[in-house]
Design a protein around this motif. Structure first.
Motif, short mmCIF file in Angstrom:
data_model
loop_
_atom_site.label_atom_id
_atom_site.label_comp_id
_atom_site.label_asym_id
_atom_site.label_seq_id
_atom_site.Cartn_x
_atom_site.Cartn_y
_atom_site.Cartn_z
N ALA A 89 0.90 -1.35 -0.16
CA ALA A 89 -0.12 0.08 0.00
C ALA A 89 0.81 1.36 -0.05
CB ALA A 89 -0.82 0.07 1.37
N ARG A 90 1.82 1.29 0.65
CA ARG A 90 2.61 2.38 0.96
C ARG A 90 3.45 2.58 -0.57
NH1 ARG A 90 4.89 1.20 6.22
NH2 ARG A 90 3.83 2.77 7.59
N SER A 91 3.80 1.56 -1.14
CA SER A 91 4.28 1.83 -2.50
C SER A 91 3.46 2.33 -3.48
CB SER A 91 4.94 0.18 -2.95
OG SER A 91 3.97 -0.41 -3.79
N THR A 92 2.13 2.38 -3.37
CA THR A 92 1.36 3.03 -4.02
C THR A 92 1.27 4.43 -3.82
OG1 THR A 92 -0.66 2.28 -3.34
CG2 THR A 92 0.11 1.00 -4.97
N GLY A 93 1.82 5.01 -2.91
CA GLY A 93 1.79 6.50 -2.56
C GLY A 93 0.70 6.72 -1.39
N LEU A 94 -0.04 5.68 -0.99
CA LEU A 94 -0.94 5.92 0.18
C LEU A 94 -0.22 6.50 1.39
CD1 LEU A 94 -3.22 2.71 -0.20
CD2 LEU A 94 -4.03 5.09 -0.44
N SER A 95 -0.97 7.49 1.98
CA SER A 95 -0.60 8.00 3.28
C SER A 95 -0.95 6.88 4.52
CB SER A 95 -1.32 9.32 3.63
OG SER A 95 -2.72 8.88 3.97
N THR A 96 0.11 7.05 5.57
CA THR A 96 -0.30 6.10 6.81
C THR A 96 -1.85 5.88 7.04
OG1 THR A 96 1.96 6.30 7.52
CG2 THR A 96 0.41 5.37 9.09
N PRO A 97 -2.72 6.91 7.08
CA PRO A 97 -3.85 6.95 7.46
C PRO A 97 -4.61 6.16 6.45
CG PRO A 97 -3.33 8.93 7.90
CD PRO A 97 -2.04 8.52 7.34
N PHE A 104 -8.14 1.85 4.36
CA PHE A 104 -8.60 0.86 3.37
C PHE A 104 -7.81 -0.46 3.34
CE2 PHE A 104 -8.63 5.75 1.84
CZ PHE A 104 -9.86 5.73 1.91
N VAL A 105 -6.78 -0.40 3.73
CA VAL A 105 -6.16 -1.91 3.41
C VAL A 105 -6.08 -2.74 4.84
CG1 VAL A 105 -3.94 -3.11 2.77
CG2 VAL A 105 -4.69 -0.92 1.61
N ILE A 106 -5.36 -1.96 5.86
CA ILE A 106 -5.11 -3.03 7.05
C ILE A 106 -6.49 -3.06 7.82
CG2 ILE A 106 -3.90 -3.05 8.99
CD1 ILE A 106 -2.23 -3.14 6.36
N LEU A 107 -7.25 -2.02 8.35
CA LEU A 107 -8.31 -2.21 9.04
C LEU A 107 -9.53 -3.16 8.57
CD1 LEU A 107 -8.62 1.32 10.82
CD2 LEU A 107 -8.15 -0.92 12.03
N PRO A 108 -9.76 -2.83 7.33
CA PRO A 108 -10.93 -3.48 6.75
C PRO A 108 -10.59 -5.36 7.07
CG PRO A 108 -10.57 -1.94 5.16
CD PRO A 108 -9.34 -1.91 6.24
N GLN A 109 -9.23 -5.65 6.70
CA GLN A 109 -8.81 -6.99 7.04
C GLN A 109 -8.93 -7.46 8.11
OE1 GLN A 109 -5.72 -8.30 4.19
NE2 GLN A 109 -5.56 -6.22 3.53
N ALA A 110 -8.14 -6.53 9.37
CA ALA A 110 -8.11 -6.66 10.49
C ALA A 110 -9.26 -6.88 11.19
CB ALA A 110 -7.27 -5.38 11.38
N VAL A 111 -10.29 -5.86 10.99
CA VAL A 111 -11.76 -6.24 11.79
C VAL A 111 -12.22 -7.74 11.36
CG1 VAL A 111 -14.04 -5.58 11.32
CG2 VAL A 111 -12.33 -3.65 11.69
N ARG A 112 -12.19 -8.15 9.79
CA ARG A 112 -12.74 -9.44 9.60
C ARG A 112 -11.92 -10.44 10.23
NH1 ARG A 112 -13.84 -9.21 3.16
NH2 ARG A 112 -14.27 -11.53 3.72
#
Lengths: 243, 223
Positions: B128-136, B141-149
């Motif tokens: 996700a970082r490699s695509t230029g997404l900020s930490t938030p 969009f990437v970590i929390l949706p998977q973590a919650v599931r």
């Protein structure tokens, strides 16, 4: 001569005091495909990761698009967008469809509208031949298809260069060809690429330049026929013999 | 001697206390509606802060969370509700209770979500970082949706616990369902209102428990 997109000067990196890269100088020009070859542990991945600072180099300079590459903040995030990265293990987002995987960063990092981001993602999926699998989740795709989605994810951001870290090493042999074909077609479109690979036949055919890395140093570099057919160092000769 | 039915299932007493108990149920629902989303929000904030914090801050957060979890919730409730006025804060009783229970339940939600975030491969962050997404952006969009599931069954279970915990509010005189039942019990010299309260708790928690079971039966996210 084409302009350099990416230039590395004296890049060094050590992990816990063990040097992984020892002063790497390397540049990739517009439209050029440079293949990094070398034994496992020679520093190929680390070198690629130092380009977009997923790994922070200890020393040396990275220039991107003729300017010093930013080292943090928004400017770094923007530079990363323009240096698409493709990983050995694909690293797709398993909770998103192929289309969403490719549209996420255009929407949320580049700030395109939902429609424009989806359009960019669809175009990128077409380029890797997966327009018809846009709504599939990664676990419904073969390894080769997953890696092509990962390439589309990078392409959707319209990068100036692609950094590919052994993109076919995790694939079953019969799936390698489909991914290499896509990379070959990108090369034909003039996309600059720096690719770490063990596919010597592919490198010979597609690369403009081959760089041989061993123990964190560039030992040889040049056109494929020169590096592969007339290796000068004993190290490269023994590496090529063992393949 | 009165029969067991007259003692515990006295229809007349139940009918007379029904109005009081329904008012109590409303308070219990109000507390739940404040505490559950509040606890999830604060817990998510704690967990995401810990996932990107420098090690010293991460340790400090764990220490604080452990302290709250080690505290008996009733003691925490009494300390906060009766302690806030000394800080010059006099929130309405319902809000005071909600704050205290939120502190308690947020610690648990936080630990569950922290485990969820830790279950996501570092490679997802890097991609996700490699695509230029900020930490938030990476988190959202990437970590929390998977973590919650990955921790959905635990989140659902903790939600059930949080709903049951609201009965503690009666200890600080909030007119919740349990408190009203105790009052009705005193008025009628008969414990039937407590049984009615138990039935009301069941009606409210049973469907929730069913949801929890269905979620719990689901497998974690295939990677």
């Amino acid at each position: 001569m084409a302009l350099p997109v990416l230039e590395l000067r004296g890049i060094g990196k050590a992990f816990d005091g063990v040097p992984a890269l020892k002063g790497i100088d390397l540049s990739v020009h517009e439209g050029e495909l440079v293949a990094l070859i070398g034994p496992s542990g020679s520093g190929k991945s680390t070198l690629l990761r130092c380009c977009n600072r997923l790994t922070e180099p200890d020393g040396g300079a990275v220039r991107f698009g003729g300017r010093p590459a930013p080292s943090g903040g928004r400017a770094l995030a923007e530079a990363r967008r323009r240096m698409g990265m493709v990983f050995q293990a694909f690293n797709l987002y398993p909770h998103l469809t192929a289309l969403e995987n490719a549209a996420l960063a255009p929407r949320r990092a580049a700030g395109l509208s939902r429609k424009a981001a989806e359009q960019a993602a669809r175009e990128a999926l077409s380029r890797v031949g997966l327009a018809d699998r846009a709504d599939a989740r990664p676990d419904a795709l073969s390894g080769g298809q997953q890696q092509r989605v990962a390439i589309a994810r990078a392409l959707a951001l319209r990068p100036r260069i692609l950094l590919l870290d052994e993109p076919t090493s995790a694939l079953d042999p019969e799936l390698v060809g489909s991914v290499l074909d896509v990379i070959g077609s990108l090369k034909a479109d003039g996309v600059a690429m720096l690719i770490a690979t063990h596919e010597i036949a592919f490198a010979r055919e597609a690369a403009d330049r081959i760089v041989f890395l061993a123990e964190g140093r560039i030992l040889e570099s040049g056109p494929p026929e020169e590096v592969l057919d007339r290796p000068r160092s004993a190290r490269l000769r023994s590496f090529l013999r063992r393949l | 001697m009165a029969s067991i039915f007259e003692t515990f299932l006295n229809g007349e007493v139940m009918l007379e206390s029904a109005g009081l108990l329904l008012r109590g149920l409303l308070v219990t629902l109000e507390v739940s509606v404040l505490v559950i989303p509040g606890g999830i929000a604060v817990g998510a904030a704690l967990a995401t802060a810990a996932s990107v914090a420098p090690p010293w801050l991460d340790r400090a957060l764990s220490w604080g969370v452990d302290l709250v979890r080690a505290f008996p919730p009733l003691v925490l409730l009494v300390l906060i509700v009766h302690g806030l006025p000394f800080l010059g804060l006099e929130p309405p009783p319902l809000l005071g209770v909600a704050i205290a229970l939120t502190v308690n339940t947020a610690a648990y939600y936080g630990e569950i979500l922290r485990a969820g975030i830790a279950s996501i491969d570092r490679a997802q962050w890097e991609a996700a970082r490699s695509t230029g997404l900020s930490t938030p952006g990476v988190l959202r969009f990437v970590i929390l949706p998977q973590a919650v599931r990955n921790v959905l069954p635990d989140l659902a279970g903790n939600t059930l616990e949080a709903a049951k915990l609201t009965a503690l509010a009666s200890a600080v005189a909030l007119p919740d369902l349990l408190r009203m039942a105790r009052i009705a019990q005193g008025v009628h010299f008969n414990p039937s209102p407590l049984v009615l309260a138990a039935i009301l708790y069941l009606l409210f928690l049973w469907p929730l428990a069913g949801v929890v079971r269905r979620i719990g039966g689901r497998t974690t996210l295939p990677v």
